[in-house]
Design a protein around this motif. Structure first.
Motif, PDB file in Angstrom:
ATOM      1  N   PHE A  72      36.536  27.915  54.317  1.00  0.00           N
ATOM      2  CA  PHE A  72      37.168  29.079  54.950  1.00  0.00           C
ATOM      3  C   PHE A  72      37.771  30.056  53.941  1.00  0.00           C
ATOM      4  O   PHE A  72      38.199  31.152  54.318  1.00  0.00           O
ATOM      5  N   TYR A  73      37.830  29.685  52.663  1.00  0.00           N
ATOM      6  CA  TYR A  73      38.554  30.485  51.679  1.00  0.00           C
ATOM      7  C   TYR A  73      37.732  31.673  51.178  1.00  0.00           C
ATOM      8  O   TYR A  73      36.504  31.617  51.090  1.00  0.00           O
ATOM      9  N   ARG A  74      38.468  32.741  50.847  1.00  0.00           N
ATOM     10  CA  ARG A  74      37.911  33.870  50.111  1.00  0.00           C
ATOM     11  C   ARG A  74      38.429  33.786  48.674  1.00  0.00           C
ATOM     12  O   ARG A  74      39.613  33.534  48.466  1.00  0.00           O
ATOM     13  N   HIS A  75      37.536  33.985  47.732  1.00  0.00           N
ATOM     14  CA  HIS A  75      37.882  33.817  46.318  1.00  0.00           C
ATOM     15  C   HIS A  75      37.768  35.154  45.578  1.00  0.00           C
ATOM     16  O   HIS A  75      36.904  35.974  45.887  1.00  0.00           O
ATOM     17  N   ARG A  76      38.645  35.326  44.600  1.00  0.00           N
ATOM     18  CA  ARG A  76      38.552  36.453  43.668  1.00  0.00           C
ATOM     19  C   ARG A  76      37.966  35.942  42.358  1.00  0.00           C
ATOM     20  O   ARG A  76      38.503  35.004  41.766  1.00  0.00           O
ATOM     21  N   VAL A  77      36.875  36.539  41.922  1.00  0.00           N
ATOM     22  CA  VAL A  77      36.225  36.105  40.689  1.00  0.00           C
ATOM     23  C   VAL A  77      37.016  36.634  39.496  1.00  0.00           C
ATOM     24  O   VAL A  77      37.291  37.835  39.414  1.00  0.00           O
ATOM     25  N   PRO A  78      37.447  35.759  38.564  1.00  0.00           N
ATOM     26  CA  PRO A  78      38.198  36.245  37.392  1.00  0.00           C
ATOM     27  C   PRO A  78      37.348  37.167  36.536  1.00  0.00           C
ATOM     28  O   PRO A  78      36.150  36.939  36.350  1.00  0.00           O
ATOM     29  N   LYS A  79      37.977  38.220  36.018  1.00  0.00           N
ATOM     30  CA  LYS A  79      37.254  39.252  35.261  1.00  0.00           C
ATOM     31  C   LYS A  79      37.619  39.278  33.778  1.00  0.00           C
ATOM     32  O   LYS A  79      37.342  40.246  33.091  1.00  0.00           O
ATOM     33  N   GLY A  80      38.249  38.237  33.283  1.00  0.00           N
ATOM     34  CA  GLY A  80      38.676  38.247  31.880  1.00  0.00           C
ATOM     35  C   GLY A  80      40.119  38.698  31.748  1.00  0.00           C
ATOM     36  O   GLY A  80      40.818  38.919  32.746  1.00  0.00           O
ATOM     37  N   SER A  81      40.581  38.830  30.537  1.00  0.00           N
ATOM     38  CA  SER A  81      41.983  39.147  30.266  1.00  0.00           C
ATOM     39  C   SER A  81      42.428  40.408  31.000  1.00  0.00           C
ATOM     40  O   SER A  81      41.787  41.457  30.916  1.00  0.00           O
ATOM     41  N   THR A  82      43.545  40.288  31.706  1.00  0.00           N
ATOM     42  CA  THR A  82      44.105  41.441  32.411  1.00  0.00           C
ATOM     43  C   THR A  82      45.010  42.274  31.506  1.00  0.00           C
ATOM     44  O   THR A  82      45.410  43.376  31.887  1.00  0.00           O
ATOM     45  N   LEU A  83      45.323  41.733  30.327  1.00  0.00           N
ATOM     46  CA  LEU A  83      46.209  42.454  29.405  1.00  0.00           C
ATOM     47  C   LEU A  83      45.445  43.388  28.468  1.00  0.00           C
ATOM     48  O   LEU A  83      45.995  44.393  28.019  1.00  0.00           O
ATOM     49  N   THR A  84      44.176  43.050  28.193  1.00  0.00           N
ATOM     50  CA  THR A  84      43.395  43.871  27.270  1.00  0.00           C
ATOM     51  C   THR A  84      43.295  45.336  27.705  1.00  0.00           C
ATOM     52  O   THR A  84      43.512  46.240  26.882  1.00  0.00           O
ATOM     53  N   PRO A  85      42.961  45.637  28.984  1.00  0.00           N
ATOM     54  CA  PRO A  85      42.900  47.053  29.389  1.00  0.00           C
ATOM     55  C   PRO A  85      44.215  47.792  29.180  1.00  0.00           C
ATOM     56  O   PRO A  85      44.216  48.990  28.857  1.00  0.00           O
ATOM     57  N   MET A  86      45.343  47.100  29.323  1.00  0.00           N
ATOM     58  CA  MET A  86      46.638  47.753  29.139  1.00  0.00           C
ATOM     59  C   MET A  86      46.895  48.051  27.668  1.00  0.00           C
ATOM     60  O   MET A  86      47.462  49.095  27.322  1.00  0.00           O
ATOM     61  N   ILE A  87      46.484  47.115  26.817  1.00  0.00           N
ATOM     62  CA  ILE A  87      46.612  47.377  25.375  1.00  0.00           C
ATOM     63  C   ILE A  87      45.740  48.566  24.984  1.00  0.00           C
ATOM     64  O   ILE A  87      46.134  49.412  24.165  1.00  0.00           O
ATOM     65  N   ARG A  88      44.549  48.651  25.596  1.00  0.00           N
ATOM     66  CA  ARG A  88      43.656  49.780  25.317  1.00  0.00           C
ATOM     67  C   ARG A  88      44.294  51.106  25.718  1.00  0.00           C
ATOM     68  O   ARG A  88      44.133  52.119  25.025  1.00  0.00           O
ATOM     69  N   VAL A  89      45.010  51.110  26.838  1.00  0.00           N
ATOM     70  CA  VAL A  89      45.690  52.338  27.279  1.00  0.00           C
ATOM     71  C   VAL A  89      46.706  52.772  26.231  1.00  0.00           C
ATOM     72  O   VAL A  89      46.775  53.956  25.871  1.00  0.00           O
ATOM     73  N   LEU A  90      47.505  51.834  25.742  1.00  0.00           N
ATOM     74  CA  LEU A  90      48.499  52.161  24.723  1.00  0.00           C
ATOM     75  C   LEU A  90      47.844  52.696  23.457  1.00  0.00           C
ATOM     76  O   LEU A  90      48.302  53.690  22.880  1.00  0.00           O
ATOM     77  N   VAL A  91      46.759  52.038  23.035  1.00  0.00           N
ATOM     78  CA  VAL A  91      46.057  52.476  21.819  1.00  0.00           C
ATOM     79  C   VAL A  91      45.481  53.876  22.007  1.00  0.00           C
ATOM     80  O   VAL A  91      45.617  54.745  21.137  1.00  0.00           O
ATOM     81  N   ALA A  92      44.844  54.111  23.163  1.00  0.00           N
ATOM     82  CA  ALA A  92      44.247  55.425  23.438  1.00  0.00           C
ATOM     83  C   ALA A  92      45.316  56.513  23.481  1.00  0.00           C
ATOM     84  O   ALA A  92      45.119  57.621  22.968  1.00  0.00           O
ATOM     85  N   ALA A  93      46.458  56.220  24.099  1.00  0.00           N
ATOM     86  CA  ALA A  93      47.541  57.204  24.183  1.00  0.00           C
ATOM     87  C   ALA A  93      48.101  57.517  22.795  1.00  0.00           C
ATOM     88  O   ALA A  93      48.403  58.679  22.482  1.00  0.00           O
TER      89      ALA A  93
END
Length: 608
Positions: free
Chosen positions: A257-278
Motif C-alpha cells: 500500500f505504500y508510496r515511495h520517494r526515490v532518493p536522488k543523491g545528496s540534498t546538500l550539493t545543490p545548495m552548495i552550488r547555489v552559494l558558489v554560483a552567487a
C-alpha cells in the motif's frame, strides 16, 4: 507550469478543455507527484497511500514509542538506584542520551533522503533497535554483568555492566536516528500535496500520528514501568523486544500500500552550488525583473515542484542570473548542459532560502525544548519523593506519572483536530484553521505556564518536607498533575506544530531531514538543559547562600527557583518568538496547473 493559454478558435477551445479534463481524470486515477509503488511503477491512487497506508506506519510508531518510553521513562530512577549516580549526574546523563538520540536524526534523515530511501532506512533501523534491546537483556541476565543493588559496588562488575548497558542504550539511539525522521516523513509522503482531498487529510495526519505516539508512550510509562518496578527490568526488555518485532511485522505487511520517494543523491550539493554560483557572480547587479532569472523548463524537470521567486536574501538571487543567452535551437538540451556551479534555477535558490529562513524559528523554540526536558528528569525525581499511593496497597511507579503528560497531549490533539480546526477554518478562512507558527506559539505559552505551576507546587512540597523532616513527604504526587497536563497541552500545540512545520517548509527532497531538524530542537534543548544545570549548580554553590540548587537530597535542593528561572526564560522567549514569526514567509509552490501558495500564507503576507 502556468495555466494553458486557450486559443480563440472554437475547435482549439474544445481541444484544450478536453485536455484539461483528461489531465484531471489522470490525476484522480494516478498519483503524479513523482512517487512510486513497491514495484517501482506510478502508484494507483485508489489502492495506495492515504490512510490505508498511513495506519500501518502509525502502528509501528506506536510500537517504537512504547519501547522508547518504556526505556527512557525509568532511566532517571535506574541511574540513581542501580548505577548509584547523584541527582545532578543522573539528570546530565539522561539529558546527554536524549540529546544524542534526538540529534542523530539529522544524519539518519540525510541518509534516507539522499541514498537509502525512507522504507529501507526504517527497515535497517528496526534491526539495529532489536540488537540494542538484546544487549539490554544481556546486561540484566549474564551473571557477571548484572547491576548491583547495594552501594558501594565492586568497581569491575559495575563498570562492565555500564559498558554493556550504555552500548545497548546508544545502539537504540542510532536506530532512532534513522527510524524517527524516516518513519514520520514516510507516513506524510502517503498524502499527495497536489490533491485537495489528500492535502486536507495530511493536515490531520500529524495530529493522529501524535495520538498514536502518545498512546505508545502511555503504555510504556504505565505497563512497562510497572513491570520494571514490580517484576524486573529484564522481563520488561523482553516484552519490548517482542513488541518491536510485532510492530516491524505489521509495517512489512503494509508494503503493497505504500508510496515511495526515490532518493536522488545528496540534498546538500545543490545548495552548495547555489552559494558558489552567487559568489562567482557577486559583482553582477541585482536583476531588475524575474525574467532575467533562470528556471528550468517543465519539459526538462516535470517531476519537481517549482518554487516562486522571493526577495529575501537578495544576494542569492545572483546565482540564477543568466549571463549569456543562447539562441540555438533545442533549448531544452542547452539547459541540460549549463554549468550547475555557475548557474542555479530559481527553485534551487529558493530551497536554500527556505533552510536559511528556518534558522531563527529553530533558535526561538529552544527555550521551549528546555522546559520539555524537565519532564523526564526533575519532574520524575519529584514523583519519587512524594506520596504515590493510589489505594491502600497500590503505589504508582514514579515514571508512570509521566502518563499525565501523554494524556494531556492526547486530549489536546483530539480537541484540536475535531473541534478547534473546523472552528478556526470558519473564522479565519485558513485551510489549517490557524497557521503552523501560531500553533507553535500557543504551545510555547503553555510551557511557560507549566513552569510557573511547577515552581509553585515545588515550593509547597519543600515547605512540607521541611516540616516533616522526611525523605518521602506526605504530599500526594497528584499535586504534580497540573504541570504534567499543561506541558502535555503545550506539546500538543508546539511539538505537533514543529513536526508539521519542518516537514512542510523544507524542500520536497529533504523531508526526512526536515523531521531531523524538528528532533534536533529537542536534542539541542537537552544538551543546553544539561549545560544550564551545570552553570546554575556552579553559580549557586559558589554564591554560598543556601548552597547549590541541585543537592544530592531533593528536599535540600531548590528546584522551585530553577523552575522560576525557566518560566522567566519562556516569558522572554514568547516575545522573541512573536517577533521572529511575524517576519517569516511561508513556502510558495507553483503547482502543475496555476499557482497555489502554502495555505499558511504567501510571500506578500509574511505575518504569523
Amino acid at each position: 507550469m502556468a495555466t494553458p493559454m486557450l486559443s480563440k478558435e472554437p475547435s482549439a477551445i474544445l481541444f484544450n478543455t478536453e485536455k484539461l479534463e483528461e489531465m484531471k481524470d489522470d490525476n484522480e486515477k494516478w498519483v503524479l507527484d513523482s512517487s512510486v509503488d513497491h514495484k517501482g511503477n506510478v502508484p494507483v491512487r485508489a489502492t495506495t497511500g492515504a490512510w490505508k497506508a498511513a495506519l500501518f506506519i502509525i502502528a509501528i510508531e506506536f510500537g517504537e514509542r512504547l519501547s522508547f518510553f518504556g526505556l527512557s521513562a525509568n532511566l532517571m530512577i535506574y541511574l540513581t538506584k542501580y548505577l548509584h549516580e547523584d541527582l545532578k549526574t543522573a539528570a546530565t546523563t539522561v539529558n546527554y542520551w536524549t540529546g544524542v538520540t534526538t540529534m542523530l536524526p539529522l544524519v539518519g534523515g540525510f541518509i534516507a533522503d539522499a541514498y537509502l530511501g525512507r522504507f529501507s532506512t526504517i527497515l535497517f533501523s528496526a534491526f539495529i533497535y532489536i540488537g540494542g534491546l538484546g544487549l539490554l537483556i544481556l546486561s540484566q541476565l549474564a551473571p557477571s554483568l548484572k547491576p548491583c543493588t547495594i552501594s558501594p559496588c565492586h568497581g569491575g562488575s559495575l563498570r562492565l555492566h555500564k559498558i554493556i548497558f550504555f552500548l545497548g542504550l546508544y545502539l537504540i539511539s542510532i536506530a532512532s536516528g534513522g527510524h524517527r525522521p524516516s518513519l514520520e516523513s514516510f507516513g506524510a509522503d502517503q498524502f499527495d500535496d497536489d490533491h485537495p482531498k489528500e492535502r486536507k487529510k495530511k493536515m490531520s495526519y500529524f495530529n493522529w500520528w501524535n495520538f498514536g505516539l502518545c498512546s505508545g508512550l502511555l503504555l510504556g510509562v504505565t505497563v512497562i514501568v510497572y513491570i520494571q518496578d514490580n517484576i524486573s527490568f529484564w522481563v520488561s526488555y523482553v516484552v519490548l523486544t517482542v513488541v518491536t518485532v510485532i510492530a516491524l511485522a505489521i509495517f512489512l505487511f503494509g508494503r503493497p500500500f505504500y508510496r515511495h520517494r526515490v532518493p536522488k543523491g545528496s540534498t546538500l550539493t545543490p545548495m552548495i552550488r547555489v552559494l558558489v554560483a552567487a559568489l562567482k557572480k557577486r559583482h553582477l547587479p541585482h536583476p531588475s525583473n524575474t525574467g532575467e532569472l533562470y528556471e528550468v523548463s517543465n519539459s526538462v524537470n516535470s517531476e519537481k515542484r517549482r518554487l516562486s521567486h522571493t526577495n529575501q536574501f537578495m544576494f542569492l538571487n545572483k546565482a540564477s542570473i543568466i549571463e549569456h543567452r543562447s539562441n540555438q535551437a533545442g533549448g531544452f538540451e542547452a539547459e541540460k548542459h549549463m554549468n550547475p556551479w555557475r548557474l542555479a534555477t530559481v527553485t534551487q535558490v529558493e530551497e536554500l532560502k527556505l533552510i536559511m529562513n528556518m534558522i531563527p524559528i529553530w533558535l526561538a523554540t529552544i527555550p521551549f525544548g528546555i522546559s520539555v526536558a524537565q519532564i523526564s528528569t526533575f519532574f520524575l525525581k519529584q514523583c519519587a519523593v512524594m506520596d504515590r499511593r493510589l489505594t491502600g496497597n497500590f503505589e504508582v511507579p514514579p515514571a508512570s506519572v509521566y502518563a499525565l503528560g501523554a494524556i494531556g497531549m492526547i486530549i489536546c490533539v483530539s480537541l484540536y483536530d475535531r473541534i478547534l480546526v473546523p472552528l478556526f477554518r470558519r473564522l479565519t478562512g485558513n485551510e489549517r484553521g490557524i497557521s503552523i507558527l501560531q500553533r507553535i506559539g500557543v504551545g510555547i505559552v503553555f510551557s511557560g505556564i507549566a513552569m510557573v505551576t511547577a515552581a509553585i507546587v515545588e515550593a509547597k512540597r519543600l515547605r512540607i518536607a521541611h516540616e516533616e523532616q522526611s525523605k518521602v513527604v506526605s504530599m500526594s504526587v497528584f499535586w504534580l498533575a497540573p504541570q504534567f497536563v499543561i506541558l502535555g497541552f503545550g506539546d500538543g500545540f508546539s511539538l505537533v506544530g514543529l513536526q508539521e512545520y519542518f516537514y512542510d517548509q523544507v524542500p520536497d527532497s529533504m523531508r526526512s531531514l526536515g523531521i531531523g531538524f524538528y528532533l534536533s530542537v529537542i536534542g539541542a534543548s537537552n544538551f543546553l538543559s544539561s549545560l544550564l544545570i551545570t552553570v546554575v549548580d556552579h553559580l549557586t554553590e559558589k554564591a554560598g547562600a543556601g548552597g547549590s540548587w541541585f543537592a544530592k537530597d531533593l528536599n535540600k535542593s531548590r528546584l522551585d527557583k530553577f523552575f522560576w528561572l525557566l518560566a522567566a526564560m519562556d516569558a522572554v522567549n514568547v516575545v522573541v518568538y512573536v517577533l521572529v514569526a511575524r517576519r517569516y514567509s511561508y513556502k510558495s509552490v507553483q503547482h502543475k496547473v496555476g499557482v497555489a501558495n502554502s495555505p499558511d500564507g504567501d510571500e506578500d503576507d509574511p505575518k504569523v
